[in-house]
Enzyme design. Structure first.
Site, short mmCIF file in Angstrom:
data_model
loop_
_atom_site.label_atom_id
_atom_site.label_comp_id
_atom_site.label_asym_id
_atom_site.label_seq_id
_atom_site.Cartn_x
_atom_site.Cartn_y
_atom_site.Cartn_z
N SER A 696 -6.51 -0.82 3.64
CA SER A 696 -7.30 0.41 3.62
C SER A 696 -8.79 0.17 3.83
O SER A 696 -9.55 1.12 4.00
CB SER A 696 -7.08 1.14 2.28
OG SER A 696 -7.54 0.36 1.20
N LYS A 739 -9.11 7.11 -5.32
CA LYS A 739 -10.27 6.61 -4.58
C LYS A 739 -11.40 7.62 -4.55
O LYS A 739 -12.56 7.29 -4.78
CB LYS A 739 -9.85 6.24 -3.16
CG LYS A 739 -8.89 5.06 -3.07
CD LYS A 739 -8.46 4.81 -1.64
CE LYS A 739 -7.51 3.62 -1.54
NZ LYS A 739 -7.04 3.39 -0.15
#
Length: 824
Positions: A696, A739
């Site tokens: 990611s 996140k």
């Protein structure tokens, strides 16, 4: 009461009935009258009463009786089409009136067929034709059938000792086969259809054949009933005999001094008494009785005696058929979940949906849920709330570190100290077969040479198999399908795919700072005040202090450490109160530092100024989310790519893919390809002591390298996440909610996400979403356009430069390609 005797009702008289005549018709429900029979009738409906009165007004007192085709048609409602066409002409022998009812005794005379209906009001009246006598076709068959019927009648009478002697005599002396058949049809319950077919029979042969079949069926039913009654009586007599003999044996043993309450016979007797009163399935009872007989034959000193006794005690104490009564009130369940947990609306909704299915279909198999989330977010307490809302017992079982599958399935009785598995032990403790059973920390199961516990769970958590779960110790099938299993885990990775496939996965993400604030005010602080012997008038904490505790003194996605820290403060105040202080203590930011010392954590915060080559990324951890900074610098005269920061293989490959993509598309981004070729680059990801891996960070690495090579800084208020490919595509990643919450805590207000993660934005709390500008990207070029500051040497950048064109070349803001959603 009026009693009007018209003729002697016991005498069967012959009446000369013309071939054609008009008579009043009486509809009968569930009754068929036959010639040569004398039966009582009760008449109370208005139209039926008028029909009887019309018959009584004539000299012959004749009445036509016809059965209704269906049971729900009454005498007043019967229409012509509701009645059969064939009936019996009867003569009224006696009539009594009693409370508005006419009690009749009638004698069946002849069969008739309705030729024409005359009227239906005030009563039914029809023109009828007397049917001829039945024809005898085969004399031998008639005689054979008559003898068989007489034989079966004798068998039936032998099974019915309560039949009066006059009835027995009348049946046995009746030689006319037609009259015998009609009599049997009138006393047996054959049903309207069968009785009507017998009445309509035109030949003696047919009538006798139908009588033979009906009587054979009734005789078989009588024999079965007699057999059942005999077996029940025999069993009862045997039980009484066994009890008496057992009592005598006990008395004899007591006199001889061979028995006593402490001896093996007394123990066996106690177990037998419990076995007789226990509600056990048949196969379980059979096995328990077999083991008890073995135990009775053993001396108390024999090792197997105690093994069998322990086994039987487990069998008798298990809730084979005992279940707690469920309370499936969805409104109450919603109220309980809201009382026990703040937020988690999606999770609560999915729980309520499962409970709704159980309510609508009680016989459905209980759902099997898996709560996945960081520590301290309320997974275990959710299970307790579900049990409380259902009114079921709750049992928690920790699976962390379990390595032996025998802990779940049990050990075989051949081993010394063998015991059932923890599933059976848990059911024995709760005492019901439908508890809410929580399998905690299912992701921390181990395996070694002793077996794999996760494989044993495949059967336990499979609704198609667990209704006959066999524990190795019991070796008897136990139904686990009624148990509401709830498993918890911190991550899905360690759970084997076949086991994961058997459960409905419900993800529970971490809490935002605002959610932690509300949870602390509504749940944590009141609980710690009570547990530490304080009162709200003595101790409180300001919102600013709570925010400081959640951000600088704890580092978690849940609230467990936060509650522990609040409890630490409460204990310090409790000490002062116990020493005699009477003032109210209001804990503010300065008081937190005074009582707990300096902050323990210094989370990454958005940097106000970042040089070229530095970009802000977002990462997921088991504790929630974090932001991380990726730093890149040129190595003049060097070559290749140097990576530091304890990066995993996947993360290293992402860095190589980012550098290769920028190198191959250098002209598109205003980068000098020779500078990439002639200089090496060093890419570092702090903090260096923490291992990192995953794809990611691809877009963050690409942004940091593009910033380094182009000299354009990355915006300091922007964080990003996404996987990249060598062709420049941006792929979706997981953990978006965690996140984004971490970035928001750090002060970030612009977020760049893969376009395919756009729908994950809805999981972010609205209060956080309203403060963020969220941009979605499909290609690396879209990311760089959104995160790099404008080139001062280039033309001024307008908003349309940041909006992606769609396939038609138009701005795609309306297509959801870019989400600049600052919610109000």
């Amino acid at each position: 009461m009026a009693d009007e005797t018209l003729e002697n009702p016991t005498m069967v008289t012959e009446v000369d009935i013309p071939q054609m005549l008009e008579v009043a018709v009486l509809p009968l429900q569930n009754t068929t009258l036959f010639p040569f029979t004398v039966v009582p009738l009760a008449v109370g409906r208005d139209r039926s009463t008028k029909a009887v009165e019309s018959a009584l007004s004539t000299e012959e007192k004749l009445l036509g009786c016809i059965t209704t085709k269906t049971e729900n048609v009454t005498g007043d409602d019967a229409k012509y089409e509701d009645l059969y066409a064939t009936g019996t002409i009867v003569s009224v022998k006696r009539m009594m009136r009693n409370d508005g009812l006419m009690q009749l005794i009638v004698q069946g005379l002849e069969r008739f067929r309705v030729v024409e209906w005359i009227h239906d009001q005030p009563y039914l009246k029809a023109k009828i034709e007397k049917l001829p006598e039945l024809v005898r076709v085969d004399e031998e068959e008639i005689e054979a059938l008559k003898r068989n019927i007489h034989a079966m009648v004798q068998q039936a009478l032998a099974l019915l000792p309560q039949v009066p002697p006059e009835i027995r005599m009348a049946v046995m002396t009746q030689q006319d086969p037609v009259q015998l058949s009609y009599f049997l049809a009138s006393v047996l319950e054959l049903g309207n259809d069968t009785e009507q077919r017998m009445l309509e029979a035109d030949t003696v042969d047919t009538l006798l054949a139908m009588t033979h079949g009906a009587l054979a069926r009734e005789l078989e039913i009588m024999q079965i009933r007699s057999k059942i009654a005999t077996e029940a009586q025999t069993e009862m007599d045997k039980s009484q005999r066994d009890y008496i003999l057992r009592q005598q044996l006990r008395a004899i043993q007591k006199e001889l001094g061979e028995g006593g309450e402490s001896g093996e016979k007394a123990e066996a007797e106690q177990l037998r008494e419990r076995l007789e009163t226990a509600d056990l399935p048949d196969d379980v009872r059979k096995e328990a009785e077999r083991e008890l007989k073995r135990m009775e034959a053993l001396p108390q000193s024999a090792p197997d005696f105690h093994v069998i006794r322990t086994y039987l005690e487990y069998v008798l104490e298990l809730p084979w058929r005992k279940a707690s009564e469920e309370r499936l009130d969805l409104n109450e369940a919603r109220k309980i979940l809201d009382e026990d947990h703040y937020g988690l609306e999606d999770v609560k909704e999915r729980i309520l949906e499962s409970l709704a299915v159980v309510k609508l279909r009680p016989d459905s198999k209980s759902p099997i849920m898996l709560f996945v989330g960081p520590p301290g977010v309320g997974k275990t307490s959710l299970g307790r709330s579900i049990a409380r809302s259902l009114g079921r017992e709750f049992e928690r079982m920790s699976l962390g570190g379990m390595r032996d599958e025998a802990e779940l399935r049990g050990h075989r009785r051949t081993y010394i100290g063998a015991m059932p598995g923890r599933i059976i032990q848990a059911l024995r403790r709760v005492g019901v077969n439908n508890p809410v059973m929580m399998l905690d920390e299912i992701d921390k199961l181990g395996n070694d040479y002793r077996g794999d516990p996760a494989s044993a769970l495949l059967e336990i958590l499979d609704p198609a198999q667990n209704n006959t779960f066999r524990d190795n110790y019991l070796d008897l099938p136990f139904d686990l399908s009624k148990v509401f299993f709830i498993a918890t885990a911190n991550s899905l990775g360690p759970i084997p795919m076949p086991l994961r496939d058997r459960m409905e996965i419900i993800s529970i993400a971490g809490y935002s700072d605002r959610e932690k604030l509300n949870i602390a005010k509504q749940y944590l602080i009141p609980r710690q005040i009570t547990e530490n012997g304080l009162s709200p008038e003595q101790f409180s904490i300001t919102d600013a202090a709570i925010n400081l505790l959640s951000t600088r003194y704890t580092r978690e996605a849940g609230v467990r450490q936060l509650e522990r820290t609040v409890g630490n403060l409460a204990r310090k105040i409790a000490l002062k109160v116990a020493e005699g202080s009477t003032e109210k203590f209001v804990i503010d930011v300065d008081d937190v530092v005074e009582h707990l010392g300096p902050p323990r954590f210094h989370p990454e915060e958005a940097r106000t100024e970042m040089p070229a080559g530095v970009a802000t990324g977002m990462a997921w951890t088991e504790m929630g989310g974090e932001i991380l900074f990726i730093e890149a610098t040129l190595l003049p005269g060097g070559s290749g790519l140097t990576l530091t920061g304890q990066l995993g293989d996947v993360m290293k490959e992402s860095a190589q893919a980012a550098r290769s993509y920028l190198w191959s598309h250098a002209d598109d981004f205003g980068i000098d390809a020779d500078e990439i070729k002639k200089n090496g680059v060093h890419l570092h990801v702090p903090a260096g002591a923490i291992p990192k891996d995953g794809p990611s960070a691809g877009v963050t690495m690409a942004s940091a390298l593009a910033s380094l090579y182009s000299g354009r800084k990355v915006r300091s208020d922007t964080a990003m996440t996404g996987e990249i490919t060598l062709s420049g595509l941006v792929f979706p990643v997981g953990g978006i909610k965690e996140k984004v919450l971490a970035a928001h805590r750090a002060g970030i207000r612009r977020i760049v996400l893969p376009a395919q993660n756009e729908f994950d934005v809805t999981e972010i709390p609205k209060d956080v979403r309203s403060e963020l500008e969220i941009i979605t990207a499909r290609r690396v070029s879209d990311v760089l356009s959104a995160v790099l500051e404008p080139d001062p040497t280039a033309k001024p950048v307008t908003q349309t430069d940041f909006i992606l064109p769609n396939r038609d070349g138009n701005n795609a803001e309306s297509d959801g390609e870019r989400l600049i959603a600052k919610e109000k």
